[in-house]
Design an enzyme around this catalytic site. Structure first.
Site, PDB file in Angstrom:
ATOM      1  N   HIS A   3      -2.474  10.310  -0.679  1.00  0.00           N
ATOM      2  CA  HIS A   3      -2.659   8.925  -1.097  1.00  0.00           C
ATOM      3  C   HIS A   3      -2.742   8.840  -2.612  1.00  0.00           C
ATOM      4  O   HIS A   3      -2.156   7.964  -3.232  1.00  0.00           O
ATOM      5  CB  HIS A   3      -3.967   8.434  -0.471  1.00  0.00           C
ATOM      6  N   GLU A  57       0.826  -1.220   0.000  1.00  0.00           N
ATOM      7  CA  GLU A  57       0.000   0.000   0.000  1.00  0.00           C
ATOM      8  C   GLU A  57       0.855   1.263   0.000  1.00  0.00           C
ATOM      9  O   GLU A  57       1.732   1.432   0.860  1.00  0.00           O
ATOM     10  CB  GLU A  57      -0.913  -0.019   1.242  1.00  0.00           C
ATOM     11  N   LYS A 103      -7.152  -0.517  11.641  1.00  0.00           N
ATOM     12  CA  LYS A 103      -6.577  -0.984  10.364  1.00  0.00           C
ATOM     13  C   LYS A 103      -5.363  -0.126  10.014  1.00  0.00           C
ATOM     14  O   LYS A 103      -4.341  -0.618   9.541  1.00  0.00           O
ATOM     15  CB  LYS A 103      -7.638  -0.934   9.261  1.00  0.00           C
ATOM     16  N   ASP A 112       4.112 -14.261  12.080  1.00  0.00           N
ATOM     17  CA  ASP A 112       2.760 -14.677  11.700  1.00  0.00           C
ATOM     18  C   ASP A 112       1.799 -13.496  11.869  1.00  0.00           C
ATOM     19  O   ASP A 112       1.334 -13.217  12.965  1.00  0.00           O
ATOM     20  CB  ASP A 112       2.370 -15.863  12.612  1.00  0.00           C
TER      21      ASP A 112
END
Ligand code: MEV
Length: 432
Positions: A381, A81, A267, A283
C-alpha cells in the site's frame, strides 16, 4: 474473444495502455474515448443534478486477468485508492488457474414497500389485501409496458405485520417486482405510488411511505473461486502455501465473529464492488446500503464472504450479497463513460454485470486477506500511497517515482519528508 491477460500493462504509458486495450478488447478507439475525456458534457451534467458548476474526475484503471463463468473480461475500476486495481488483478490471476470465478444471480426482483397506518383491524386488513392480490398485481404490472415487453413486471405481494413500533402497530406491504435489466427504483416507486389509493380503499387505512427497499435480498449475486496452495505463495515465496491458506481462513473467522473486523473486511469487498458500480453509472449508495443491511440480516453484523478449504486442501472463497445494478436507465444510459464501461465488459444483461461485480468483490477481499495474513498491507500500500504523497508535495514527472521510492526505502511516507525531498531534487536539477 477478449483475452484479459495483458502482461506488462502496468509498465506502459497511459497512451500505450489505451492502444493496447483497443487492440485486445477489439473495441474501436471511439469506444474508449469517454475514458480519455471523462465522458460527460456540461450540458448532460446540468440535466443530471441541480446547481451544476462543473465536473469532478476520478481515475479509471483496468482490472486484468478476470475470468467469470469461463469468459475473459476486462473490467474498468473507478476509484481513488491505490492497490485496489493491482490487488484484484493479481488475485484474478491466481483464481484463473482454478477456472476463474463462478458466479450466479437470482431473478432481478426488487422490493417496494408501502407503510399502511391508521388501520382499525390489522388482521382483517391483511386478509383483504390478500383477497385483492391478483387485481393489485395487475395494476402494478401495467405501469411499465417496456419492462413488461422484456419479461419484467409485478410478481408478488406480501403483507407484514409490525406489532410494535414507536407509533404502535402498522402493516407493511411488499411489492415484489421483476425489473429485468434496470436498477428498478423508478418502476418500483411508481408501482407503489399507483397501488396506494387502491390499498387505502380496500383496507380503510392510510398508505404513508411508498418506496423501494435497498435491502434487495431477492436480487442476490454469488461468486466462488478455488485457489491451490501453490498459487497462494506467488509473490510471498518465503511463506508456505498452507500457512497462507490457513491465515486467510483465520482472518475470515475474525470477520465472521466480530462486527468491528467485519466492517473493515466488508469495506475491502466494497473497494472492488463500488469501483465497478461507479464505472457503470450505478447507484453505489444503494449497493452499500444493501450490502451492509444484508451482512446484518441475522441480527448480528458479519462477513459477506466465506473462506475455507475443500477436500484437496485448496482455498475456496465465496461471496453473496444483494446486487441491484442495471444497464439501462439512469446515469448508465446518460453517462458516455458508463456506457463505454458496459461495452468494454461485453455485458448484455444486468445479471451478467452483477456476476462480474460480485467476482471483483471476492477478488478484492482475497487480496486484502492474503496481504493481511502474511506481510501486512502497508508495504504494498505504502509504495503506491507514497506516489500520492509525492504528488501532493509538488513532485511531477520522473521526480514522483524518485521521491516515492526514497520515502519507501526510508519507511517515512509523510508530507513533510516528501516536501524536503522535492526541494532537494528541484535544487539538484537547477544546479545541473
Ligand atoms: C482498505 O481499503 C481495505 C482493507 O482494510 C480491507 C481489510 O482489512 O480486509 C485492507
Amino acid at each position: 474473444m477478449t483475452n484479459s491477460r495483458i502482461p506488462g500493462f502496468y509498465n506502459l504509458t497511459i497512451e500505450e495502455r489505451r492502444a493496447k486495450l483497443t487492440e485486445v478488447s477489439q473495441q474501436i478507439p471511439e469506444d474508449l474515448l469517454p475514458f480519455t475525456t471523462g465522458g460527460l458534457s456540461s450540458e448532460s451534467a446540468d440535466h443530471m443534478i441541480e446547481n451544476v458548476i462543473g465536473m469532478y474526475a476520478l481515475p479509471v484503471g483496468i482490472g486484468l486477468n478476470f475470468m467469470v463463468n469461463g469468459r475473459d473480461v476486462l473490467i474498468p475500476f473507478v476509484i481513488e485508492e491505490p492497490s485496489v486495481v493491482a490487488g484484484a488483478s493479481f488475485m484474478a490471476k491466481l483464481a484463473r488457474a482454478g477456472g476463474g470465478f463462478t458466479a450466479t444471480t437470482t431473478e432481478p426482483l426488487m422490493i417496494g414497500q408501502m407503510q399502511l397506518i391508521n388501520v382499525v383491524n390489522m388482521n382483517e386488513a391483511r386478509l383483504k389485501i390478500y383477497e385483492h392480490k391478483a387485481e393489485l398485481l395487475a395494476i402494478a404490472d401495467a405501469i411499465d409496458p417496456i419492462l413488461k415487453k422484456f419479461g419484467g413486471g409485478a410478481r408478488d405481494l406480501e403483507v407484514r405485520m409490525i406489532e410494535d413500533s414507536p407509533i404502535g402497530p402498522f402493516i407493511v406491504i411488499h411489492l415484489i417486482y421483476d425489473v429485468r435489466d434496470a436498477m428498478g427504483a423508478n418502476a418500483v416507486n411508481t408501482a407503489c405510488e399507483k397501488l396506494a389509493p387502491q390499498i387505502e380503499a380496500i383496507t380503510g387505512g392510510k398508505v404513508h411511505l411508498r418506496i423501494l427497499s435497498n435491502l434487495a435480498d431477492r436480487r442476490i449475486a454469488r461468486a466462488r473461486c478455488t485457489i491451490s496452495v501453490s498459487e497462494l505463495t506467488i509473490g510471498f515465496e518465503s511463506f508456505k502455501g498452507e500457512t497462507v491458506r490457513d491465515g486467510i481462513i483465520a482472518a475470515w473467522a475474525f470477520a465472521a465473529t466480530d462486527p468491528y473486523r467485519a466492517a473493515t473486511h466488508n469495506k475491502g469487498i466494497m473497494n472492488g464492488v463500488d469501483a465497478v458500480v461507479i464505472a457503470t453509472g450505478n447507484d453505489w449508495r444503494a449497493i452499500e446500503a444493501g450490502a451492509h443491511a444484508y451482512a446484518a440480516r441475522s441480527g448480528k453484523y458479519t462477513s459477506l464472504s466465506t473462506w475455507g478449504k475443500d477436500k484437496d486442501g485448496n482455498l475456496v472463497g465465496t461471496l453473496e450479497m444483494p446486487m441491484a445494478v442495471g444497464i439501462v436507465g439512469g446515469a448508465t444510459r446518460v453517462h458516455p463513460a458508463a456506457q463505454a464501461a458496459v461495452k468494454l465488459m461485453g455485458v448484455k444483461t444486468a445479471s451478467e454485470l452483477a456476476e462480474i461485480i460480485v467476482s471483483v468483490g471476492l477478488a478484492q477481499n482475497m487480496a486484502a486477506l492474503r496481504a493481511l495474513a502474511t506481510e501486512g498491507i502497508q508495504r504494498g500500500h505504502m509504495s503506491l500511497h507514497a506516489r500520492q504523497v509525492a504528488i501532493a508535495a509538488g513532485a511531477s514527472g520522473e521526480m514522483i517515482e524518485k521521491v516515492a521510492a526514497q520515502m519507501v526505502a526510508e519507511k517515512i511516507v509523510r508530507s513533510d519528508r516528501a516536501e524536503e525531498l522535492v526541494k532537494e531534487y528541484t535544487g539538484r536539477q537547477i544546479n545541473k
